[in-house]
Design an enzyme around this catalytic site. Sequence first.
Site, PDB file in Angstrom:
ATOM      1  N   TRP A 203     -74.969  15.969 -21.277  1.00 14.47           N
ATOM      2  CA  TRP A 203     -73.567  16.245 -21.599  1.00 14.47           C
ATOM      3  C   TRP A 203     -73.135  15.656 -22.941  1.00 14.47           C
ATOM      4  O   TRP A 203     -72.353  16.278 -23.670  1.00 14.47           O
ATOM      5  CB  TRP A 203     -72.633  15.778 -20.482  1.00 14.47           C
ATOM      6  CG  TRP A 203     -72.660  16.690 -19.299  1.00 14.47           C
ATOM      7  CD1 TRP A 203     -73.071  16.383 -18.029  1.00 14.47           C
ATOM      8  CD2 TRP A 203     -72.299  18.084 -19.266  1.00 14.47           C
ATOM      9  NE1 TRP A 203     -72.972  17.486 -17.218  1.00 14.47           N
ATOM     10  CE2 TRP A 203     -72.508  18.547 -17.947  1.00 14.47           C
ATOM     11  CE3 TRP A 203     -71.824  18.991 -20.218  1.00 14.47           C
ATOM     12  CZ2 TRP A 203     -72.250  19.863 -17.559  1.00 14.47           C
ATOM     13  CZ3 TRP A 203     -71.564  20.307 -19.832  1.00 14.47           C
ATOM     14  CH2 TRP A 203     -71.777  20.723 -18.517  1.00 14.47           C
TER      15      TRP A 203
ATOM     16  N   ASP B 142     -66.208  10.601 -22.328  1.00 13.28           N
ATOM     17  CA  ASP B 142     -66.266  11.628 -21.289  1.00 13.28           C
ATOM     18  C   ASP B 142     -66.586  10.916 -19.980  1.00 13.28           C
ATOM     19  O   ASP B 142     -67.688  10.409 -19.790  1.00 13.28           O
ATOM     20  CB  ASP B 142     -67.360  12.652 -21.643  1.00 13.28           C
ATOM     21  CG  ASP B 142     -67.493  13.764 -20.602  1.00 13.28           C
ATOM     22  OD1 ASP B 142     -66.814  13.691 -19.553  1.00 13.28           O
ATOM     23  OD2 ASP B 142     -68.278  14.715 -20.840  1.00 13.28           O
TER      24      ASP B 142
ATOM     25  N   LYS C   6     -65.223  16.550  -9.873  1.00  8.49           N
ATOM     26  CA  LYS C   6     -66.213  15.581  -9.394  1.00  8.49           C
ATOM     27  C   LYS C   6     -65.558  14.560  -8.445  1.00  8.49           C
ATOM     28  O   LYS C   6     -65.955  14.430  -7.316  1.00  8.49           O
ATOM     29  CB  LYS C   6     -66.892  14.864 -10.558  1.00  8.49           C
ATOM     30  CG  LYS C   6     -68.021  15.663 -11.224  1.00  8.49           C
ATOM     31  CD  LYS C   6     -67.555  16.747 -12.182  1.00  8.49           C
ATOM     32  CE  LYS C   6     -68.623  17.680 -12.650  1.00  8.49           C
ATOM     33  NZ  LYS C   6     -69.035  17.558 -14.027  1.00  8.49           N
TER      34      LYS C   6
HETATM   35  C1  LIG Z   1     -69.160  18.395 -15.265  1.00  3.71           C
HETATM   36  C2  LIG Z   1     -69.202  17.749 -16.583  1.00  3.71           C
HETATM   37  C3  LIG Z   1     -68.805  18.425 -17.751  1.00  3.71           C
HETATM   38  C4  LIG Z   1     -68.398  19.877 -17.761  1.00  3.71           C
HETATM   39  O1  LIG Z   1     -67.196  20.088 -17.115  1.00  3.71           O
HETATM   40  P1  LIG Z   1     -66.511  21.545 -17.046  1.00  3.71           P
HETATM   41  O2  LIG Z   1     -65.257  21.257 -16.298  1.00  3.71           O
HETATM   42  O3  LIG Z   1     -67.459  22.430 -16.294  1.00  3.71           O
HETATM   43  O4  LIG Z   1     -66.278  22.005 -18.422  1.00  3.71           O
HETATM   44  C5  LIG Z   1     -68.819  17.712 -18.945  1.00  3.71           C
HETATM   45  N1  LIG Z   1     -69.204  16.433 -19.007  1.00  3.71           N
HETATM   46  C6  LIG Z   1     -69.616  15.759 -17.897  1.00  3.71           C
HETATM   47  C7  LIG Z   1     -70.036  14.334 -18.014  1.00  3.71           C
HETATM   48  C8  LIG Z   1     -69.619  16.401 -16.660  1.00  3.71           C
HETATM   49  O5  LIG Z   1     -70.018  15.743 -15.563  1.00  3.71           O
END
Ligand SMILES: *Cc1c(COP(=O)(O)O)cnc(C)c1O
Length: 360
Positions: A100, A170, A194
């Site tokens: 990511w 993030d 999540k």
């Molecule tokens: C799930 C996730 C994403 C992507 O999220 P979306 O809502 O599908 O755009 C980005 N970064 C991390 C760390 C994630 O776990």
Amino acid sequence: MRTYNFSAGPAMLPLPVLEQAQAELLTWQDGMSVMEVTHRSAAFKALAEQTETLLRELLNIPLQYKIFLLPGGATSQFSMVPLNLLPVGKTADYVITGFWSEQAMLEAKRYGMINIATSNQNEIPFDIPAVSSWQLTKDAEYVHYTDNETIDGIEFRATPVISNAPLVSDMSSNLLTKPIDVSQYGIIYACAQKNLGPAGLTIVIIRKDLIGHARADTPGMFNYANHLNAAPPCLNTAPTFIWYMIGLVLAWVKNEGGVTVMAERNQQKADLLYNAIDQSNGFYHSKVCANVRSRVNVPFFLLKPDLEDIFLEEAARVGLMNLAGHRQRGGVRASIYNAMPLAGVKALVAFMQEFERVKG
Ligand SMILES: *Cc1c(COP(=O)(O)O)cnc(C)c1O
């Protein structure tokens, strides 16, 4: 019968949250479902205010930070962050620790100059290079890192201490799973699916002085200033049901004792699972150094990869669902976020031990 959903996202939701949503589905307020109300109604404005209050309280968010709930997922933040914080010709630092953070970097590259401060991608087992070894840019606009790599199962144990620029994190897969010191950050963002609710909104916690510097050609929806200046609660038609569900999840976390209790439980679940992996004498193995293993995403591999499909099939048959690793990485991955009960992890460990006994 409900199964244990080990998906990385959309993930399991707490049962009391689903039950409350079910009970209120037809008539939430004013004799309407929350899916039928306008985001401009008094009822929804009150809901949005409560949601913000809860989030501020649970994460101890200082008043100089604004909280947005934005559509578009965490992926939209990969563009929004550079569009708002990275003027043409300036540099941002990116820390690469997995899938990511690399995606975030690749998107930011479209907008400006990117310096990769460090990368852990060349060596297994995966580790996180010490902050003192990072090659940070002296006058960077911001430093971006991914606190928990959902796919690779790598998590920072502490906030990296940097002083060259605002820190952007993030936290899509671990916001609300532990206490954090928000004041160490410029921006924290996390998609909902999540630990916070169903898919459809992303939480952005942003220091107010970072708002208002978007480049001129930034699309209106991608400009933080437009969201700041919008009439409360938000700029355009909100997914009211998702917002409502996030509110219920936050209330559930508070009721359970807050993020400290979540952190204790998550540690206990993770310890149980990693011990089972480490004590299998190689039948199962992790590719991540013990000191940076994620507490909430546990990827692991079987010594005999041809057994993986059978493992996944038999696990699903006993109600242990969505254990396949990410399509780019293979193997097995158990996501054990806040809503995964200890009983689910115990059931998985028991299954792993029995599978090894029969197939090992
Ligand atoms: C799930 C996730 C994403 C992507 O999220 P979306 O809502 O599908 O755009 C980005 N970064 C991390 C760390 C994630 O776990």
